[in-house]
Design a protein around this motif. Sequence first.
Motif, mmCIF file in Angstrom:
data_model
loop_
_atom_site.group_PDB
_atom_site.id
_atom_site.type_symbol
_atom_site.label_atom_id
_atom_site.label_comp_id
_atom_site.label_asym_id
_atom_site.label_seq_id
_atom_site.Cartn_x
_atom_site.Cartn_y
_atom_site.Cartn_z
ATOM 1 N N GLY A 241 0.803 -1.209 0.000
ATOM 2 C CA GLY A 241 0.000 0.000 0.000
ATOM 3 C C GLY A 241 0.840 1.265 0.000
ATOM 4 N N ALA A 242 2.013 1.206 0.654
ATOM 5 C CA ALA A 242 2.885 2.381 0.712
ATOM 6 C C ALA A 242 3.698 2.562 -0.560
ATOM 7 N N LEU A 243 3.959 1.452 -1.270
ATOM 8 C CA LEU A 243 4.768 1.499 -2.498
ATOM 9 C C LEU A 243 3.988 0.845 -3.640
ATOM 10 N N PRO A 244 2.910 1.452 -4.101
ATOM 11 C CA PRO A 244 2.077 0.800 -5.118
ATOM 12 C C PRO A 244 2.765 0.608 -6.457
ATOM 13 N N ASP A 245 3.822 1.367 -6.704
ATOM 14 C CA ASP A 245 4.518 1.278 -7.991
ATOM 15 C C ASP A 245 5.758 0.398 -7.930
ATOM 16 N N TRP A 246 5.908 -0.345 -6.830
ATOM 17 C CA TRP A 246 7.059 -1.224 -6.663
ATOM 18 C C TRP A 246 6.589 -2.671 -6.572
ATOM 19 N N ALA B 203 2.690 6.072 9.237
ATOM 20 C CA ALA B 203 2.611 6.742 7.936
ATOM 21 C C ALA B 203 3.841 7.611 7.692
ATOM 22 N N GLU B 204 4.333 8.256 8.746
ATOM 23 C CA GLU B 204 5.527 9.083 8.596
ATOM 24 C C GLU B 204 6.740 8.232 8.239
ATOM 25 N N GLY B 205 6.830 7.049 8.826
ATOM 26 C CA GLY B 205 7.917 6.147 8.460
ATOM 27 C C GLY B 205 7.888 5.788 6.991
ATOM 28 N N PHE B 206 6.695 5.528 6.461
ATOM 29 C CA PHE B 206 6.591 5.215 5.036
ATOM 30 C C PHE B 206 6.931 6.424 4.173
ATOM 31 N N ARG B 207 6.592 7.627 4.617
ATOM 32 C CA ARG B 207 6.986 8.818 3.850
ATOM 33 C C ARG B 207 8.512 8.939 3.795
ATOM 34 N N LEU B 208 9.178 8.663 4.902
ATOM 35 C CA LEU B 208 10.645 8.697 4.903
ATOM 36 C C LEU B 208 11.215 7.614 3.981
ATOM 37 N N LEU B 209 10.573 6.446 3.961
ATOM 38 C CA LEU B 209 11.023 5.384 3.056
ATOM 39 C C LEU B 209 10.893 5.821 1.609
ATOM 40 N N ARG B 210 9.761 6.423 1.252
ATOM 41 C CA ARG B 210 9.584 6.880 -0.128
ATOM 42 C C ARG B 210 10.587 7.982 -0.475
ATOM 43 N N LEU B 211 10.918 8.820 0.497
ATOM 44 C CA LEU B 211 11.937 9.842 0.271
ATOM 45 C C LEU B 211 13.274 9.205 -0.056
ATOM 46 N N GLU C 62 5.756 14.611 -1.823
ATOM 47 C CA GLU C 62 5.140 14.962 -0.548
ATOM 48 C C GLU C 62 6.180 15.415 0.476
ATOM 49 N N LEU C 63 7.330 15.892 0.009
ATOM 50 C CA LEU C 63 8.413 16.298 0.902
ATOM 51 C C LEU C 63 7.944 17.331 1.920
ATOM 52 N N ASP C 64 7.116 18.261 1.498
ATOM 53 C CA ASP C 64 6.674 19.323 2.402
ATOM 54 C C ASP C 64 5.784 18.804 3.525
ATOM 55 N N SER C 65 5.254 17.582 3.372
ATOM 56 C CA SER C 65 4.347 17.058 4.389
ATOM 57 C C SER C 65 5.068 16.276 5.477
ATOM 58 N N LEU C 66 6.388 16.119 5.364
ATOM 59 C CA LEU C 66 7.139 15.372 6.370
ATOM 60 C C LEU C 66 7.111 16.109 7.708
ATOM 61 N N ASP C 67 6.744 15.386 8.743
ATOM 62 C CA ASP C 67 6.701 15.970 10.077
ATOM 63 C C ASP C 67 7.899 15.578 10.926
ATOM 64 N N GLY C 68 8.619 14.556 10.500
ATOM 65 C CA GLY C 68 9.730 14.067 11.299
ATOM 66 C C GLY C 68 9.255 13.111 12.376
ATOM 67 N N LEU C 69 10.181 12.395 12.995
ATOM 68 C CA LEU C 69 9.875 11.461 14.068
ATOM 69 C C LEU C 69 10.756 11.782 15.265
ATOM 70 N N SER C 70 10.353 11.312 16.424
ATOM 71 C CA SER C 70 11.137 11.547 17.629
ATOM 72 C C SER C 70 12.515 10.907 17.507
#
Length: 366
Positions: A26-31, A332-340, A349-357
């Motif tokens: 679901g996080a990588l639909p094109d892979w 979801a944030e972890g998957f955004r970092l993976l896609r990055l 979606e780079l601007d939507s990254l919130d970061g993690l602790s």
Amino acid sequence: MPTVLLAGAHGHQSPDREAIQAALSGALPDWRIVTPSSAPASGAVPGRARRNLGRAVLNADAVVFVGGTVFTTLHPSTARSPHDLLTRALLLAGGGRAAGKPVAMLGVGADRLPDARARWLARALVRRADLLVLCDEESAHLLATVGAPIPFRVGADPVWTLVDHAPVTGRNRDGVVVALDHLPGGANLADRLASALGPLLASGVRVQLQPWQGGDTTTGSSGLASAVATRLDGRVEVAAPPANMLDAWTRIAGARLAVCLSSHAMIAAAAVGTPLLAIAHQLKLIGLARRLQQPAVPFTADPGLITGMLLSGLDAQPVSPHAVQAEIARAAEGFRLLRLLLTHGTLSELDSLDGLSLVPAPWTAR
């Protein structure tokens, strides 16, 4: 279509593996998602297996570990060398780095690292990851104590991203579901579980044992369920292992209490609004129970203590929606970092990254 080699510490016959693959897809639909061949049954990874792992890495565009407790030695009940999981993971991660492929570890945990070799393998594995996101703060502190480079990003189990697909909870709840994982091992585990569950049965509470791995009735969690049922003179129901996470969620949704020896069973209970009690044999169960504000007890605890917590749990409150949404957001944030990482920094979606602790906090970790 680019290919991700999916690695990790999850069984081949369990809803865990299906859920992890579904979350990653679901996080990588094109892979395209592929998995390496099965791990050897025991001992060090032999030459042929090393070559097979090497070919799998070379044929992939990225190596991604998703979920599971990767940074740990194996329990004797697995019948494998204690360092087999760490060694295999290091072969995959090291091969990926050597081949110039991105290496990511997402929502993974740490636990037993009792000897110098295990600690060395853990440190080496941390250094091979281009992206490392742990599933709990407890794992971060453990890796810090064995000398791994700090700090660590702390997110959540990627399976949380599937929670939106959980069934609608009902109001007519009955009985206790015990989601079994055989990994705690120990010759007297069945005895202690049976002793803890006996008073519930005596008070008229219906108990269902739910193995979370396949296998016959003498091995794995199915074997554990059979052993507990035998000690309780067949007064408990033994269910078949869940076919997938949706099946597991549906069963747990009808219970008054879920007793969880699996972190994914805890996620299932939280998703469908069933109160839970974690019987913790790994740090990630302790950490998840803390974040969900649900009770946890060590699996080595006195059976009488476990019984008391079971009885009080029958009238407990489920996980709050706020806590569930916080875990989903971390996953979801972890998957955004993976896609990055996989898009080499060109993520739309780079601007939507919130970061993690970061744990330990870099200004206190000295």
